[in-house]
Scaffold this motif. Structure first.
Motif, short mmCIF file in Angstrom:
data_model
loop_
_atom_site.label_atom_id
_atom_site.label_comp_id
_atom_site.label_asym_id
_atom_site.label_seq_id
_atom_site.Cartn_x
_atom_site.Cartn_y
_atom_site.Cartn_z
N ALA A 1 3.54 2.36 1.73
CA ALA A 1 3.27 3.80 1.80
C ALA A 1 3.70 4.37 3.14
CB ALA A 1 1.79 4.07 1.56
N HIS A 2 3.59 3.60 4.19
CA HIS A 2 3.98 4.05 5.52
C HIS A 2 5.50 4.06 5.71
CE1 HIS A 2 -0.26 3.22 6.24
NE2 HIS A 2 -0.17 3.85 7.40
N VAL A 3 6.22 3.35 4.85
CA VAL A 3 7.66 3.17 5.04
C VAL A 3 8.48 4.02 4.07
CG1 VAL A 3 9.55 1.49 4.92
CG2 VAL A 3 7.36 0.84 5.95
N TYR A 4 8.14 4.01 2.78
CA TYR A 4 9.00 4.66 1.79
C TYR A 4 9.16 6.15 2.06
CZ TYR A 4 9.09 0.70 -1.51
OH TYR A 4 9.31 -0.50 -2.13
N GLN B 1 2.98 5.15 -3.23
CA GLN B 1 2.84 6.31 -2.34
C GLN B 1 4.02 6.33 -1.37
OE1 GLN B 1 2.17 9.41 -1.43
NE2 GLN B 1 -0.01 9.05 -1.87
N ARG B 2 4.45 7.51 -0.91
CA ARG B 2 5.64 7.61 -0.07
C ARG B 2 5.38 8.60 1.07
NH1 ARG B 2 8.89 9.57 -5.18
NH2 ARG B 2 6.92 10.70 -5.17
N TRP B 3 5.06 8.06 2.25
CA TRP B 3 4.77 8.91 3.40
C TRP B 3 5.93 8.98 4.38
CZ3 TRP B 3 -0.51 6.06 3.96
CH2 TRP B 3 -1.42 6.58 3.04
N GLY B 4 6.83 7.99 4.35
CA GLY B 4 8.07 8.04 5.12
C GLY B 4 7.91 8.10 6.62
#
Length: 475
Positions: free
Chosen positions: A273-276, A289-292
């Motif tokens: 989630a912290h990376v995508y 989840q995708r927080w980028g």
């Protein structure tokens, strides 16, 4: 999957009460009903002590791992909030909560109290010895984390102090001796391995690994070389066939892992989630989840990953899918590459994936031994063979000892450690050990970086409680 049963901390507190590192329970004050009475009581206490380690290892802000990569050249973040800028820019103070929160000596004291109480229980002596050794190892690892961040700190190892007790700050020599002697004593008791249901418990290999970390940090190269050989001679650990498989959900508990923290979807690994990026699309159709946020900067990526076939790039992406048909989007216009590392968990959803959190791996042992041998004797065949073992698994070219001096091979090992161990929580220690932490900070624009930033400040609240307690230099 079933692992160590980390019972909620409340269960441990039900047995232990709330402890203060400056006010441990006195042996003379304990009434009989405060002692553990059964093996079940001791087992619950062990689980509670383990939970301290679980709570330190995650991807969210406030993780024990954040300062280990976010203060270094291997990490950058798309989020502009102050939490990540403080780490990147080294702007912490004695009142910065995200820095001072790791100064938590009461967890160490609590483990001491649990050990003391377990000793009084009438139960199978071998099992009791093992449980106590496990708690002593957790206590030693917690103390090691404190030492890495703050330098020598008080470690309460006995009972009987009154409420006005204010321990002196120990010397570096005392701290190193404590960590090594505890690890050695526990290694003599702990097993090499457990059944799968108990994967994640303290082992002989973890004890030796702590010794290795301490010796490397202290530049005791001969002892580091000796204990690395002990780990190799256990016959327990081997490299996996591919780099990506080390972190894959279908290959958990593999024998490259020296120590991992158990995770399940309900107690999830939140790394992805912290990376995508926000527009990432899972080609497997998984819910993610995708927080980028998390990236590896392009400058270190381009400098260190010069061979396109490097297998470690399989989970360090320069592009990513944005459509189910496989349409890819380049990351080159962004601030860095995507350190995906862990695979998606088909049983997970959103932020919650069940991948075990890997802390120490066998590749670290091989590269640490190579570094220690090089520091002792300069480039040797064994040192370059160890490096080549790691590089061979990655599918990249081999190196020759004849192409290096002691200094250039030392620099090469530092780069190889980044290539192999990026964002696993080692970079800060590596840069400090190699004398390059300040240099790398200045390269990214932190012109005021200095020796004081090699340690974090002792919290102001500690100094308020004990004005005679020494603050770290520069704060």
């Amino acid at each position: 999957m079933k692992r160590v049963n980390y019972i909620l901390m409340a269960l441990a507190f039900a047995f232990s009460g709330c402890f203060s590192d400056l006010d441990p329970i006195s042996k003379s004050d304990l009434s009989p009903d405060q002692f553990f009475k059964t093996e079940k009581d001791v087992k619950a206490a062990v689980s509670g002590v383990y939970a301290h380690l679980e709570n330190l290892h995650h991807a969210y802000g406030g993780s024990n791992l954040n300062p280990c990569y976010a203060t270094t050249d291997e990490f950058t973040c798309s989020w502009g909030d102050s939490r990540w800028r403080i780490w990147r820019d080294l702007t912490w103070t004695p009142t910065t909560g995200d820095v001072t929160k790791f100064y938590n000596l009461n967890k160490i004291t609590e483990a001491t109290n649990m050990i003391f109480r377990a000793e009084a229980v009438d139960m199978d002596p071998d099992l009791k010895d093992r449980y106590i050794a496990e708690m002593r190892m957790v206590r030693a690892i917690l103390a090691w984390y404190q030492y890495r961040f703050y330098g020598p700190v008080p470690v309460i190892l006995e009972q009987g102090h009154g409420s006005d007790y204010r321990p002196e700050r120990p010397t570096k020599e005392w701290m190193v001796d404590f960590l090594v002697s505890e690890a050695e004593a526990c290694a003599a008791i702990l097993p090499k391995t457990y059944d799968a249901g108990d994967f994640g418990r303290m082992t002989k290999g973890i004890a030796y690994m702590l010794e290795l970390k301490v010796y490397m940090n202290d530049h005791q190269w001969q002892k580091a070389a000796e204990v690395s050989k002990k780990i190799m001679d256990l016959g327990v650990y081997n490299l996996q066939d591919t780099y990506a498989s080390v972190f894959h959900i279908d290959n958990e508990m593999n024998d490259e892992i020296v120590w991992a923290i158990s995770r399940t979807p309900s107690r999830g690994n939140h790394w992805l989630a912290h990376v995508y990026p926000y527009d990432y699309v899972s080609l497997a159709g998984n819910s993610v989840q995708r927080w980028g946020g998390f990236k590896v900067p392009w400058d270190i990526y381009d400098r260190c990953f010069t061979e396109a076939q490097d297998g470690r790039l399989e989970v360090l992406w320069s592009e990513y899918p944005i459509n189910a048909d496989g349409t890819m989007k380049s990351m080159r216009s962004d601030i860095g590459a995507l350190p995906v590392k862990y695979s998606e968990d088909p049983a997970g959803a959103g932020t919650l994936h069940g991948n075990d959190w890997i802390i120490w791996r066998y590749t670290d042992v091989l590269l640490s031994r190579a570094e220690a041998l090089n520091q002792l004797s300069g480039p040797t065949q064994e040192a370059t063979d160890l490096i080549n073992t790691v590089r061979s698994r990655a599918g990249v070219s081999q190196i020759s000892k004849d192409d290096f001096t002691k200094e250039s091979l030392n620099d090469y090992i530092l780069d190889e450690r980044f290539r192999e161990l990026y964002l696993e929580g080692h970079r800060r220690d590596d840069l400090i050990r190699h004398g390059k932490f300040i240099e790398k900070a200045k390269e990214r624009g932190v012109d005021y970086a200095s020796e004081k930033h090699l340690l974090f400040p002792i919290p102001q609240w500690q100094l308020d409680q004990d004005p005679d307690f020494p603050q770290n230099p520069g704060y």
